[in-house]
Design a protein around this motif. Structure first.
Motif, mmCIF file in Angstrom:
data_model
loop_
_atom_site.group_PDB
_atom_site.id
_atom_site.type_symbol
_atom_site.label_atom_id
_atom_site.label_comp_id
_atom_site.label_asym_id
_atom_site.label_seq_id
_atom_site.Cartn_x
_atom_site.Cartn_y
_atom_site.Cartn_z
ATOM 1 N N SER A 1 0.823 -0.987 -0.109
ATOM 2 C CA SER A 1 -0.081 -0.187 0.035
ATOM 3 C C SER A 1 0.863 1.091 0.016
ATOM 4 O O SER A 1 1.838 1.495 0.733
ATOM 5 C CB SER A 1 -0.928 -0.083 1.317
ATOM 6 O OG SER A 1 -1.520 1.064 1.150
ATOM 7 N N ALA B 1 -0.616 -3.652 5.197
ATOM 8 C CA ALA B 1 -1.628 -4.289 4.034
ATOM 9 C C ALA B 1 -0.913 -5.570 3.473
ATOM 10 O O ALA B 1 -1.890 -5.989 2.810
ATOM 11 C CB ALA B 1 -1.487 -3.021 2.961
ATOM 12 N N MET C 1 -3.913 0.147 -3.016
ATOM 13 C CA MET C 1 -2.609 -0.616 -3.484
ATOM 14 C C MET C 1 -1.638 -0.109 -4.470
ATOM 15 O O MET C 1 -2.280 0.687 -5.511
ATOM 16 C CB MET C 1 -3.235 -1.977 -3.790
ATOM 17 C CG MET C 1 -4.440 -2.687 -3.005
ATOM 18 S SD MET C 1 -5.103 -3.923 -3.620
ATOM 19 C CE MET C 1 -3.798 -5.317 -3.328
#
Length: 520
Positions: free
Chosen positions: A301, A310, A443
């Motif tokens: 991320s 993440a 992302m």
């Protein structure tokens, strides 16, 4: 090193008109700091300290090599330039791909070494070294049990990572490579392995035949201060094992290989993951392969530094149990269970007209996120966002709400039908995602892994660029080697490679006949 020896070495270099220059540093010194690899008759060299085997690097490969060698009766020293042991392995996700494991048998999953080889060969775009690939895959099951014998503990369920045909991934209960590093360190200490941190490789020591018989190192080294520390010669009666990892944090060097991998791209690696140890091996003739094959982690991320929270969330929740959409359209745009290269390449295409990133959003619901151990931490730092409804989720990220809801409906139809007509995603473990709450993350890939390194044979011996024969006394394992993964590494195969090739290097090196070395 004695003054007499230094004078002899200097005279020999001058007469030969060209000694081997080495870039100082195990993995992080400036390119301007140079040192010389030492070549002299074995009888002329007096070492400050002597062991059977020196292992450079303390990650999965290094610790596995050291412990395996110690179990075979060798005296072993592990050096690492950083103040703590473990390197990237300590911050790795702790996931290991294992072919035909006991847990697969218990869960009714049919797998084989042949299938794992095929999956890795496909991900590697056929560039893999077939013999090394088979060595790794053949060794995963036995190495998993070896790790367990030293205290490594796994979660009681299998995971299905992208690019793998079947669920074959085990993960430590800690969801971290520390769950492997710590038990290996404990076992190594119990076997009297000498563990030395803040010791930095400067160059190799070779005898008159060109065999590696030790290293020149700086003790009390303080990374990244190039001039810190004091030099010592450490002899290795059986050999030196290089387990120094990759160079993902070496921005100048990685840009030489891949110009697009600029400083704008973050890395999941620790600060010491640079190319200087690789350069030292090349300077004594090691053959580099696939150095331009550098992997981006597709689960990272932009809202946090490094590996972050993440990565684990997306690996265990979003990718297997959710979907990823373009925020401009609300639509999926790739197979969420493709290999890492395919996913990272797809995500990197999400840009605006000026070429700036338009971060996609991956999400799943509470059922899909229930095994994600980093969920709470990700939410605490606003990396992972929670929404009660899809309308709320759309508002959080500026996604067209109607399009997003339609995409979720279409996805659920595909799951029930057991077929992803759009992108061909495997649907064995796909989840119907109808009810909130929803958990989502932005992302963008980060530089993660170097498929390239030095060429080795199945005895883990480093091969010479010109002769393609072993550089006697020099071994390598783990990410420091190249060719196993080809163009792209499958997830969870770094632990597999590190442990298997590390053990192989340790065993092969320990089996060598010792040479006689002298103390100063």
């Amino acid at each position: 090193m004695t003054k007499q020896l230094r004078d002899q070495v200097s005279r020999r270099r001058f007469l030969k008109g060209g000694a081997t220059l080495g870039i100082s540093g195990l993995a992080g010194l400036s390119l301007s700091t140079q040192a010389q690899s030492i070549s002299a008759k074995t009888t002329e060299i007096k070492f400050d300290e002597i062991v059977d085997i020196i292992v450079v690097g303390s990650g999965f490969a290094g610790l596995s090599a050291a412990l395996q060698a110690a179990e075979k009766g060798a005296s072993v020293m592990v050096i690492d330039k950083m103040p703590v042991f473990g390197g990237n392995s300590a911050i790795n996700g702790g996931a290991m791909a294992v072919a035909d494991s006991k847990l697969q048998h218990a869960k009714g999953v049919k797998d084989s070494v042949t299938l794992m080889v095929s999956d890795m060969f496909k991900a590697g775009r056929g560039m893999n070294d077939p013999q090394m690939l088979k060595l790794v895959c053949n060794g995963t099951s036995e190495s998993q049990q070896w790790l367990e014998s030293h205290g490594v503990r796994w979660k009681p369920f299998l995971q299905h990572f992208g690019g793998h045909s079947v669920p074959r991934v085990l993960q430590t209960i800690e969801s971290s490579g520390a769950g492997i590093v710590r038990p290996l360190l404990k076992a190594a200490k119990a076997k009297n392995v000498a563990l030395r941190n803040q010791v930095n490789l400067v160059g190799f020591v070779k005898n008159e035949q060109g065999h590696v018989i030790g290293i020149e190192a700086k003790e009390e080294f303080h990374f990244p201060r190039a001039n810190s520390g004091h030099k010592r010669l450490i002899g290795a009666r059986k050999g030196v094992i290089m387990a120094t990892g990759g160079f993902s944090r070496d921005i100048p060097y990685r840009q030489i290989q891949q110009p697009k991998l600029t400083a704008e791209l973050d890395s999941t690696n620790h600060a010491g993951a640079t190319a200087d140890a690789l350069k030292q091996m090349m300077l004594i003739g090691a053959n580099p392969v696939h150095l331009d094959q550098i992997q981006l982690g597709p689960w990272a991320s932009p809202d946090e530094k490094g590996f972050g929270t993440a990565s684990q969330f997306n690996t265990i929740a979003t990718y297997p149990s959710g979907i990823v959409v373009d925020v401009r359209t609300g639509k999926r745009f790739f197979n969420e269970l493709a290999d890492r290269k395919e996913r990272a390449d797809a995500i990197m295409t999400r840009r605006d007209d000026d070429g700036k990133p338009v971060y996609p959003v991956g999400f799943t619901n509470a059922e899909g996120a229930k095994k994600a151990q980093t969920l709470a931490w990700g939410m605490k730092y606003n990396v992972i966002q929670k929404a009660e409804t899809l309308d709320e989720l759309a508002k959080l990220y500026g996604i067209p709400a109607d399009a997003l809801k339609q995409q979720v409906t279409d996805w659920n139809k595909a799951v029930r039908a057991g077929h992803d007509a759009e992108f061909g995603r495997p649907m064995q473990k796909a989840l119907v995602i109808e009810q909130g709450p929803w958990y989502a993350v932005r992302m963008w890939p980060k530089v993660h892994y170097c498929m390239g390194g030095v060429r080795v044979n199945t005895q883990s011996q480093v091969l010479d660029l010109i002769t393609d024969k072993p550089i006697i006394g020099l071994f390598a394992a783990g990410e420091a080697t190249g060719g196993i993964h080809g163009a792209s590494r499958l997830g969870a195969c770094a632990v597999a490679e590190g442990v298997v090739t590390g053990r192989n290097a340790g065993s092969q090196c320990a089996s060598r006949t010792s040479i006689k070395l002298k103390l100063a």
